[in-house]
Write a protein that holds these residues in place. Structure first.
Motif, PDB file in Angstrom:
ATOM      1  N   ASP A  47       0.856  -1.189   0.000  1.00 36.56           N
ATOM      2  CA  ASP A  47       0.000   0.000   0.000  1.00 36.56           C
ATOM      3  C   ASP A  47       0.895   1.242   0.000  1.00 36.56           C
ATOM      4  N   PHE A  48       0.911   1.951  -1.119  1.00 38.48           N
ATOM      5  CA  PHE A  48       1.824   3.087  -1.285  1.00 38.48           C
ATOM      6  C   PHE A  48       1.490   4.219  -0.318  1.00 38.48           C
ATOM      7  N   ASN A  49       0.202   4.508  -0.140  1.00 36.57           N
ATOM      8  CA  ASN A  49      -0.188   5.601   0.757  1.00 36.57           C
ATOM      9  C   ASN A  49       0.204   5.306   2.208  1.00 36.57           C
ATOM     10  N   LEU A  50       0.037   4.052   2.618  1.00 32.39           N
ATOM     11  CA  LEU A  50       0.445   3.661   3.974  1.00 32.39           C
ATOM     12  C   LEU A  50       1.955   3.806   4.119  1.00 32.39           C
ATOM     13  N   PHE A  51       2.692   3.403   3.092  1.00 34.07           N
ATOM     14  CA  PHE A  51       4.150   3.536   3.120  1.00 34.07           C
ATOM     15  C   PHE A  51       4.566   4.998   3.279  1.00 34.07           C
ATOM     16  N   ILE A  52       3.891   5.884   2.558  1.00 38.68           N
ATOM     17  CA  ILE A  52       4.215   7.316   2.633  1.00 38.68           C
ATOM     18  C   ILE A  52       3.929   7.865   4.031  1.00 38.68           C
ATOM     19  N   ILE A  53       2.810   7.437   4.617  1.00 35.80           N
ATOM     20  CA  ILE A  53       2.476   7.882   5.982  1.00 35.80           C
ATOM     21  C   ILE A  53       3.559   7.452   6.960  1.00 35.80           C
ATOM     22  N   VAL A  54       4.004   6.203   6.855  1.00 34.94           N
ATOM     23  CA  VAL A  54       5.055   5.691   7.739  1.00 34.94           C
ATOM     24  C   VAL A  54       6.369   6.416   7.478  1.00 34.94           C
ATOM     25  N   LEU A  55       6.676   6.646   6.198  1.00 35.21           N
ATOM     26  CA  LEU A  55       7.917   7.342   5.836  1.00 35.21           C
ATOM     27  C   LEU A  55       7.942   8.759   6.388  1.00 35.21           C
ATOM     28  N   VAL A  56       6.852   9.495   6.199  1.00 37.10           N
ATOM     29  CA  VAL A  56       6.774  10.874   6.686  1.00 37.10           C
ATOM     30  C   VAL A  56       6.831  10.906   8.214  1.00 37.10           C
ATOM     31  N   THR A  57       6.203   9.922   8.846  1.00 35.06           N
ATOM     32  CA  THR A  57       6.291   9.804  10.306  1.00 35.06           C
ATOM     33  C   THR A  57       7.735   9.643  10.746  1.00 35.06           C
ATOM     34  N   ALA A  58       8.458   8.772  10.058  1.00 29.70           N
ATOM     35  CA  ALA A  58       9.855   8.502  10.405  1.00 29.70           C
ATOM     36  C   ALA A  58      10.714   9.754  10.272  1.00 29.70           C
ATOM     37  N   ILE A  59      10.590  10.451   9.158  1.00 27.63           N
ATOM     38  CA  ILE A  59      11.429  11.632   8.907  1.00 27.63           C
ATOM     39  C   ILE A  59      11.109  12.752   9.883  1.00 27.63           C
ATOM     40  N   ASN A 103      12.529  18.510   7.721  1.00 30.48           N
ATOM     41  CA  ASN A 103      11.212  19.142   7.736  1.00 30.48           C
ATOM     42  C   ASN A 103      10.772  19.563   6.338  1.00 30.48           C
ATOM     43  N   LEU A 104      11.722  20.034   5.549  1.00 32.58           N
ATOM     44  CA  LEU A 104      11.405  20.406   4.166  1.00 32.58           C
ATOM     45  C   LEU A 104      10.959  19.186   3.370  1.00 32.58           C
ATOM     46  N   ILE A 105      11.642  18.072   3.566  1.00 29.94           N
ATOM     47  CA  ILE A 105      11.272  16.834   2.873  1.00 29.94           C
ATOM     48  C   ILE A 105       9.864  16.405   3.273  1.00 29.94           C
ATOM     49  N   VAL A 106       9.557  16.496   4.562  1.00 31.76           N
ATOM     50  CA  VAL A 106       8.224  16.136   5.062  1.00 31.76           C
ATOM     51  C   VAL A 106       7.159  17.023   4.430  1.00 31.76           C
ATOM     52  N   MET A 107       7.424  18.314   4.353  1.00 34.26           N
ATOM     53  CA  MET A 107       6.458  19.252   3.778  1.00 34.26           C
ATOM     54  C   MET A 107       6.188  18.942   2.304  1.00 34.26           C
ATOM     55  N   ILE A 108       7.255  18.667   1.564  1.00 32.50           N
ATOM     56  CA  ILE A 108       7.116  18.388   0.131  1.00 32.50           C
ATOM     57  C   ILE A 108       6.332  17.102  -0.106  1.00 32.50           C
ATOM     58  N   ILE A 109       6.693  16.053   0.625  1.00 28.68           N
ATOM     59  CA  ILE A 109       6.015  14.765   0.450  1.00 28.68           C
ATOM     60  C   ILE A 109       4.552  14.856   0.875  1.00 28.68           C
ATOM     61  N   SER A 110       4.293  15.447   2.039  1.00 38.28           N
ATOM     62  CA  SER A 110       2.926  15.489   2.568  1.00 38.28           C
ATOM     63  C   SER A 110       1.996  16.343   1.720  1.00 38.28           C
ATOM     64  N   ILE A 111       2.480  17.486   1.215  1.00 42.40           N
ATOM     65  CA  ILE A 111       1.620  18.345   0.392  1.00 42.40           C
ATOM     66  C   ILE A 111       1.312  17.698  -0.951  1.00 42.40           C
ATOM     67  N   SER A 112       2.220  16.802  -1.402  1.00 42.89           N
ATOM     68  CA  SER A 112       1.996  16.109  -2.677  1.00 42.89           C
ATOM     69  C   SER A 112       0.923  15.034  -2.544  1.00 42.89           C
ATOM     70  N   ILE A 113       0.649  14.595  -1.281  1.00 40.03           N
ATOM     71  CA  ILE A 113      -0.388  13.583  -1.057  1.00 40.03           C
ATOM     72  C   ILE A 113      -1.746  14.238  -0.912  1.00 40.03           C
ATOM     73  N   SER A 114      -1.860  15.118   0.091  1.00 41.05           N
ATOM     74  CA  SER A 114      -3.119  15.843   0.294  1.00 41.05           C
ATOM     75  C   SER A 114      -2.902  16.979   1.285  1.00 41.05           C
ATOM     76  N   TYR A 115      -3.823  17.896   1.286  1.00 39.15           N
ATOM     77  CA  TYR A 115      -3.759  19.038   2.201  1.00 39.15           C
ATOM     78  C   TYR A 115      -3.899  18.569   3.651  1.00 39.15           C
ATOM     79  N   LYS A 116      -4.758  17.561   3.871  1.00 37.74           N
ATOM     80  CA  LYS A 116      -4.982  17.057   5.233  1.00 37.74           C
ATOM     81  C   LYS A 116      -3.708  16.440   5.816  1.00 37.74           C
ATOM     82  N   VAL A 117      -2.987  15.688   4.989  1.00 43.09           N
ATOM     83  CA  VAL A 117      -1.731  15.077   5.439  1.00 43.09           C
ATOM     84  C   VAL A 117      -0.714  16.164   5.763  1.00 43.09           C
ATOM     85  N   PHE A 118      -0.689  17.196   4.933  1.00 42.03           N
ATOM     86  CA  PHE A 118       0.225  18.322   5.149  1.00 42.03           C
ATOM     87  C   PHE A 118      -0.052  19.003   6.488  1.00 42.03           C
TER      88      PHE A 118
END
Length: 286
Positions: A47-59, A103-118
């Motif tokens: 699940d790509f979206n789950l992976f991104i959530i875990v990745l952003v959490t880690a960073i 933090n910049l990496i987190v912002m870029i990744i999260s905004i590319s998924i959705s506003y809510k994640v950001f």
């Protein structure tokens, strides 16, 4: 060669890399065994979206440990000289550069998924910074916010799967209480450094005796939560919560017996180990 080795060692120490790995593993385990048990293991791992959530959490968590280490510079020099040495093998300037980069990496990744994640992870980053900079100096908020910060990333996967039940609430409260007890003992352990740095922790304001009374109250609450969780059909993790009843009773007895910094460290580590056992016990849920 040796310089690179020490820089890697310093990075691992500063970012508490092991804690972050356990956090990410826990997010996957609760997704597999609690939040989406009807889905296959393969579908969740892929699940790509789950992976991104875990990745952003880690960073974002890595960056949180860095900024916390930055503000705890003087206190750790007194309370944890060995960890202070390891945590500062990387210069303060480089730590801040890594912090802002993460933090910049987190912002870029999260905004590319959705506003809510950001928004979700922006708040996470902000509250960690605010805790490190200001809140941890206030005894009335420090321990609660610290424990809540640890639990916060799990709501990322809970919101993603849209699964929220009374059972999940009780399990989250159980973890919160263990984290709160860990932080109370940490304050007892760090009494000298906190006093010198004028941190307003519960032991500094009310003394050791009253702090242990507060810890005993939360131990009782954890005891009650363990009993309530036994009423749910949770599979073999039932035995973890059953043993938690005895663990918390024995731990509380030793809390009142122990009086020095070394023994407080042992109590704190026992809580950490029990939390880690709980993480792997998630696989016993059916």
């Amino acid at each position: 060669m040796y310089r690179l080795y020490y820089q890697i060692l310093g990075f691992v120490s500063t970012t508490r890399l092991f804690n972050v790995i356990v956090l990410c593993l826990t997010q996957y385990l609760i997704s597999i065994y609690i939040l989406a048990p009807e889905r296959s293991l393969t579908s969740l791992i892929l699940d790509f979206n789950l992976f991104i959530i875990v990745l952003v959490t880690a960073i974002s968590t890595l960056s949180g440990y860095i900024i916390n280490n930055f503000y705890d510079f003087e206190k750790d020099r007194i309370n944890r000289p060995k960890m202070f040495f390891l945590g500062n093998l990387i210069s303060v300037i480089n730590q801040l550069k890594i912090y802002f980069l993460f933090n910049l990496i987190v912002m870029i990744i999260s905004i590319s998924i959705s506003y809510k994640v950001f928004v979700f992870y922006s708040f996470y980053i902000f509250i960690i910074w605010l805790y490190s900079y200001k809140i941890k100096r206030f005894y009335w908020a420090s321990n609660f916010i610290s424990s809540a910060i640890v639990i916060y990333p799990f709501f990322g996967v809970i919101l993603y799967f849209g699964t929220f039940s009374f059972k999940v609430i009780l399990m989250a409260l159980f973890l919160f209480n263990l984290l709160f007890l860990r932080d109370l003992v940490k304050d007892l352990q760090n009494f000298n450094g906190d006093w010198i740095q004028e941190y307003k922790t519960i032991p500094i304001i009310y003394g050791v005796f009253k702090t242990k009374i507060v810890a005993s109250f939360f131990s009782l609450f954890t005891f009650i939560l363990s009993i309530n969780l036994l009423n749910f059909n949770l599979g073999n993790i039932y035995f973890y919560y059953l043993l938690s009843i005895f663990f918390i009773l024995i731990w509380t007895v030793y809390l009142w017996i122990y009086r020095d910094q070394k023994n407080y460290l042992w109590l704190r580590n026992f809580i950490k180990v029990w939390i880690l056992i709980g993480v792997f016990s998630i696989t016993l849920i059916t």
